[in-house]
Design a protein around this motif. Structure first.
Motif, PDB file in Angstrom:
ATOM      1  N   VAL A  37     -40.571 -20.761 -21.105  1.00 34.25           N
ATOM      2  CA  VAL A  37     -41.039 -20.694 -22.491  1.00 34.25           C
ATOM      3  C   VAL A  37     -40.123 -19.774 -23.291  1.00 34.25           C
ATOM      4  CG1 VAL A  37     -42.931 -19.929 -23.963  1.00 34.25           C
ATOM      5  CG2 VAL A  37     -43.409 -21.251 -21.896  1.00 34.25           C
ATOM      6  N   THR A  38     -39.783 -18.606 -22.707  1.00 33.70           N
ATOM      7  CA  THR A  38     -38.915 -17.669 -23.423  1.00 33.70           C
ATOM      8  C   THR A  38     -37.568 -18.308 -23.739  1.00 33.70           C
ATOM      9  OG1 THR A  38     -39.852 -16.079 -21.885  1.00 33.70           O
ATOM     10  CG2 THR A  38     -38.152 -15.267 -23.380  1.00 33.70           C
ATOM     11  N   LEU A  39     -36.954 -18.940 -22.727  1.00 34.18           N
ATOM     12  CA  LEU A  39     -35.614 -19.503 -22.925  1.00 34.18           C
ATOM     13  C   LEU A  39     -35.631 -20.655 -23.925  1.00 34.18           C
ATOM     14  CD1 LEU A  39     -34.117 -19.417 -19.323  1.00 34.18           C
ATOM     15  CD2 LEU A  39     -33.556 -17.980 -21.278  1.00 34.18           C
ATOM     16  N   ILE A  40     -36.677 -21.475 -23.860  1.00 38.23           N
ATOM     17  CA  ILE A  40     -36.743 -22.605 -24.798  1.00 38.23           C
ATOM     18  C   ILE A  40     -36.862 -22.083 -26.226  1.00 38.23           C
ATOM     19  CG2 ILE A  40     -38.101 -24.581 -25.551  1.00 38.23           C
ATOM     20  CD1 ILE A  40     -38.791 -25.104 -22.664  1.00 38.23           C
ATOM     21  N   VAL A  41     -37.720 -21.053 -26.394  1.00 40.75           N
ATOM     22  CA  VAL A  41     -37.871 -20.495 -27.743  1.00 40.75           C
ATOM     23  C   VAL A  41     -36.539 -19.933 -28.220  1.00 40.75           C
ATOM     24  CG1 VAL A  41     -38.951 -18.654 -29.080  1.00 40.75           C
ATOM     25  CG2 VAL A  41     -40.328 -20.039 -27.538  1.00 40.75           C
ATOM     26  N   LEU A  42     -35.840 -19.188 -27.339  1.00 41.33           N
ATOM     27  CA  LEU A  42     -34.529 -18.636 -27.716  1.00 41.33           C
ATOM     28  C   LEU A  42     -33.566 -19.763 -28.081  1.00 41.33           C
ATOM     29  CD1 LEU A  42     -33.901 -15.804 -25.106  1.00 41.33           C
ATOM     30  CD2 LEU A  42     -34.464 -15.589 -27.528  1.00 41.33           C
ATOM     31  N   ASP A  43     -33.611 -20.849 -27.287  1.00 48.20           N
ATOM     32  CA  ASP A  43     -32.693 -21.966 -27.518  1.00 48.20           C
ATOM     33  C   ASP A  43     -32.994 -22.640 -28.848  1.00 48.20           C
ATOM     34  OD1 ASP A  43     -30.747 -23.823 -27.100  1.00 48.20           O
ATOM     35  OD2 ASP A  43     -31.999 -25.139 -25.880  1.00 48.20           O
ATOM     36  N   ILE A  44     -34.300 -22.870 -29.104  1.00 47.34           N
ATOM     37  CA  ILE A  44     -34.669 -23.540 -30.357  1.00 47.34           C
ATOM     38  C   ILE A  44     -34.255 -22.682 -31.551  1.00 47.34           C
ATOM     39  CG2 ILE A  44     -36.628 -24.305 -31.775  1.00 47.34           C
ATOM     40  CD1 ILE A  44     -37.966 -25.238 -29.202  1.00 47.34           C
ATOM     41  N   LEU A  45     -34.406 -21.365 -31.396  1.00 48.09           N
ATOM     42  CA  LEU A  45     -34.004 -20.474 -32.489  1.00 48.09           C
ATOM     43  C   LEU A  45     -32.480 -20.361 -32.580  1.00 48.09           C
ATOM     44  CD1 LEU A  45     -36.598 -17.582 -32.106  1.00 48.09           C
ATOM     45  CD2 LEU A  45     -36.606 -19.493 -33.729  1.00 48.09           C
ATOM     46  N   GLY A  46     -31.787 -20.934 -31.590  1.00 51.16           N
ATOM     47  CA  GLY A  46     -30.326 -20.905 -31.621  1.00 51.16           C
ATOM     48  C   GLY A  46     -29.746 -19.541 -31.301  1.00 51.16           C
ATOM     49  N   LEU A  47     -30.498 -18.722 -30.538  1.00 57.16           N
ATOM     50  CA  LEU A  47     -30.034 -17.362 -30.278  1.00 57.16           C
ATOM     51  C   LEU A  47     -29.060 -17.262 -29.106  1.00 57.16           C
ATOM     52  CD1 LEU A  47     -33.282 -15.337 -30.964  1.00 57.16           C
ATOM     53  CD2 LEU A  47     -31.261 -15.587 -32.407  1.00 57.16           C
ATOM     54  N   VAL A  48     -29.111 -18.251 -28.190  1.00 57.57           N
ATOM     55  CA  VAL A  48     -28.146 -18.212 -27.083  1.00 57.57           C
ATOM     56  C   VAL A  48     -27.276 -19.452 -27.108  1.00 57.57           C
ATOM     57  CG1 VAL A  48     -29.123 -16.687 -25.354  1.00 57.57           C
ATOM     58  CG2 VAL A  48     -30.044 -18.977 -25.633  1.00 57.57           C
ATOM     59  N   LYS A  49     -26.017 -19.274 -26.846  1.00 57.52           N
ATOM     60  CA  LYS A  49     -25.098 -20.410 -26.891  1.00 57.52           C
ATOM     61  C   LYS A  49     -24.254 -20.417 -25.621  1.00 57.52           C
ATOM     62  CE  LYS A  49     -25.242 -22.754 -30.861  1.00 57.52           C
ATOM     63  NZ  LYS A  49     -26.632 -23.071 -30.507  1.00 57.52           N
ATOM     64  N   ASN A  50     -24.919 -20.386 -24.484  1.00 57.48           N
ATOM     65  CA  ASN A  50     -24.181 -20.372 -23.238  1.00 57.48           C
ATOM     66  C   ASN A  50     -24.492 -21.640 -22.449  1.00 57.48           C
ATOM     67  OD1 ASN A  50     -23.529 -20.059 -20.527  1.00 57.48           O
ATOM     68  ND2 ASN A  50     -23.709 -17.835 -20.631  1.00 57.48           N
TER      69      ASN A  50
END
Ligand code: HEC
Ligand code: HEC
Ligand code: HEC
Ligand code: HEC
Ligand code: HEC
Length: 488
Positions: A37-50
């Protein structure tokens, strides 16, 4: 179980996790679920690009999560079996009039819905992720770096990899993912070939990919091209070739077919070596139903050593480099000079740049220092004044040369100049002349023509100041060069 005790929700949950297997499953599911859940939220917010994080989020974690969930009922089943101890195993009876049962039902239902939401969010984002340029081009970095780099400088840099390599529809999607699994194994085991072989076997026919965006009937008529090549003299004198390329158009439906894209409206089949470089038999079914067969003169002897393949010609038989466009050193340097990415007043810079590009270097770092040092050394030796006055221009030229090297040469993948031939034209590779060589003939001696004017009208060839350019561009040439030679 004489006295019926009404369990609290917490007791119910702990009871159903009594078996160690269920407990372990719950721990795994809880931890991976929270992380997901944490990673998906970060991904949707575009905070990680790895790209690696994407692979963890959408491939590894979901598998662990589902595994965890599966372990819970598995543990329960074992516990029940142990309780039954040889007697016939009984399944729990659900009575919704019983408030305890109702509560269990509710807890079970809510948890299931939460899990379904997580799993479907992962599946949705996961499919999207696996279609992304990031996933295709960057996850296996060394392997895909050459294709991704060449793609980034091409006219299709905004088109997703999957639009050409998979296209629309579930069947090709599944095929691609299955072959993808094989590729992942090859990368993990380091058994993939370097360079990645071309042509791509079983690439989807262009009808389902290229033609989703390009409309065969609408291939513009003629196209004027100005090609500027520089001489290897002290002044780097530019020469211009002006040609009208008869691009033409062709669609089977309208019956309209003219120029080079005549090929699209007529059925051309050919038999060739696996790399499609040596073409033997060519057969054409013209739109009016007539069929003609051309055979390569003396092909019986030549084809002996080749394993052959027959194909219906489509877009990628000519446009085999629509996006993975690797340059040759001469054309890359010419393009840089046209774009003023290199100072053309530096004496012999065209000749020196090509010489340095053709040098051998072990790595990017080696090339970067090697090119910069040798270019300086050349001017130090031959034109010390130029170096003192235009040292910055010399260093800038070295940077441009290095950039050209870096987007065309990949030592890790054994890719060097000309590793991937380009079939458009006939200057650096046989291209059109694989068939249009007057060496493929029908039984009565008619050949596939090499008549220059069939494909283009040459208005000027390698002239310093062609009169026709004055007419097209009164007051100066705006140098147009080959596709894909844009500078970074
Ligand atoms: C405009 C369409 C298009 C796009 C976009 C595209 N490709 Fe390709 N790709 C091709 C064609 C065409 C070939 C060569 C097919 C042939 O000759 O059989 C190819 C070949 C390849 C090859 C085989 C090696 C080679 O160069 O021939 C790899 C690997 C590859 N592509 C990866 C990618 C990746 C990764 C991306 C996204 C970053 C991508 N492609 C985007 C059309 C495309
Ligand atoms: C998702 C849409 C899309 C797909 C799929 C696609 N193209 Fe394109 N193509 C484009 C766009 C957009 C341009 C124009 C780019 C520009 O002008 O900068 C273009 C430009 C081109 C050009 C002209 C390049 C130049 O020199 O200006 C060629 C040739 C071409 N595509 C061939 C192909 C081939 C062959 C395929 C299939 C392997 C393909 N395209 C697949 C969208 C697509
Ligand atoms: C027989 C070889 C051949 C085949 C097959 C072929 N093309 Fe072309 N195409 C060419 C050549 C040559 C040019 C001109 C290239 C140039 O001048 O840079 C061209 C130009 C184009 C252009 C650029 C048009 C313009 O005016 O800028 C597009 C887009 C294109 N082709 C798409 C396709 C698509 C899509 C297919 C498959 C349906 C296809 N071509 C099949 C050889 C071919
Ligand atoms: C697989 C073999 C093959 C390749 C590769 C090939 N051609 Fe052709 N081409 C043919 C055949 C066969 C004909 C029909 C010859 C005839 O009817 O006499 C033809 C016909 C043509 C015509 C004449 C169409 C007309 O108006 O009658 C043009 C123009 C042409 N090709 C351009 C090209 C260009 C440009 C390329 C390279 C980008 C190319 N061809 C690559 C086989 C090929
Ligand atoms: C089967 C088609 C075909 C035939 C026949 C053909 N050409 Fe070409 N030629 C092409 C194509 C395609 C290009 C590339 C256009 C481009 O790069 O956009 C080209 C490019 C050229 C160029 C420019 C090269 C450069 O990059 O500077 C010259 C010069 C040229 N042709 C000369 C000739 C001559 C001379 C003949 C006759 C012996 C001939 N061609 C026959 C298809 C053909």
């Amino acid at each position: 179980m004489t006295q019926r005790h009404r369990r609290t929700p917490l007791e119910y949950v702990t009871a159903s996790l009594a078996h160690p297997l269920s407990f372990a499953g719950a721990v795994v599911a809880f931890l991976t679920g929270a992380l997901l859940v944490t990673l998906i939220v970060l991904d949707i917010l575009g905070l990680v690009k790895n790209p690696y994080l994407g692979a963890v989020t959408y491939l590894l974690l979901p598998i662990l999560f589902i595994l965890g969930l599966v372990l819970i009922p598995l543990g329960n089943m074992r516990a029940r079996r142990r309780q039954a101890q040889g007697e016939e195993e009984k399944y729990p009876v659900m009575d919704l009039n019983d408030p305890g049962h109702r509560r269990r039902f509710l807890i079970f239902g809510v948890l299931t819905i939460v899990n379904l939401v997580i799993v479907s969010a992962v599946a949705y984002r996961g499919v999207e992720f696996m279609d992304s340029v990031q996933f295709c081009g960057k996850t296996c970095h060394t392997v895909m770096k050459p294709e991704h780099t060449a793609y980034s400088f091409s006219p299709h840099a905004r088109v997703r990899c999957v639009d050409c390599h998979i296209g629309r529809g579930a069947d090709w999607y599944v095929r691609a993912k299955l072959s993808g699994l094989r590729q992942v194994a090859a990368v993990a085991l380091h058994t993939y070939s370097r360079p990645i072989p071309t042509p791509v076997e079983n690439l989807r026919p262009a009808r389902g990919t290229c033609e989703e965006c390009h409309w065969p009937a609408k291939f513009h008529g003629d196209r004027i091209k100005v090609k500027t090549h520089f001489q290897e003299d002290e002044a780097n004198t530019p020469n211009h070739t002006v040609l009208v390329v008869k691009v033409g158009g062709g669609s089977t439906e309208s019956g309209f077919a003219r120029g080079i894209h005549w090929h699209v409206a007529n059925e051309v089949r050919y038999t060739a070596s696996k790399d499609r470089e040596r073409i033997y038999d060519v057969s054409v079914r013209y739109r009016d139903g007539k069929v003609r067969e051309f055979k390569r003169v003396g092909s019986e002897d030549v084809s002996a050593g080749d394993s052959l393949e027959t194909r219906l010609l489509d877009c990628v038989d000519c446009h085999n480099r629509p996006t993975h466009i690797y340059q040759m050193p001469e054309e890359a340097v010419d393009a840089a000079l046209v774009d003023d990415a290199m100072d053309r007043t530096l004496p012999y810079v065209r000749r020196e740049a090509v010489r340095l590009l053709r040098g051998s270097y072990l790595s990017e770092a080696d090339a970067t220092t090697g090119i910069a040092d040798s270019l300086r050394a050349f001017y130090q030796r031959e034109y010390p004044d130029v170096l003192t006055q235009s040292g910055d221009a010399v260093d800038a030229a070295a940077r441009t040369i290095t950039a050209i090297w870096r987007r065309n040469i990949f030592p890790d993948m054994n890719i060097t100049w000309g590793t991937y031939p380009n079939h458009i034209g006939h200057r650096d590779f046989p291209g059109c002349f694989r068939c249009h060589d007057e060496e493929h003939a029908t039984a009565d001696g008619e050949t596939i023509a090499q008549n220059c004017d069939n494909c283009h009208t040459l208005l000027a060839v390698e002239e310093e100041s062609p009169a026709v350019l004055e007419q097209i561009f009164p007051g100066g040439v705006s140098g147009q060069v080959e596709a894909g030679t844009r500078q970074p």
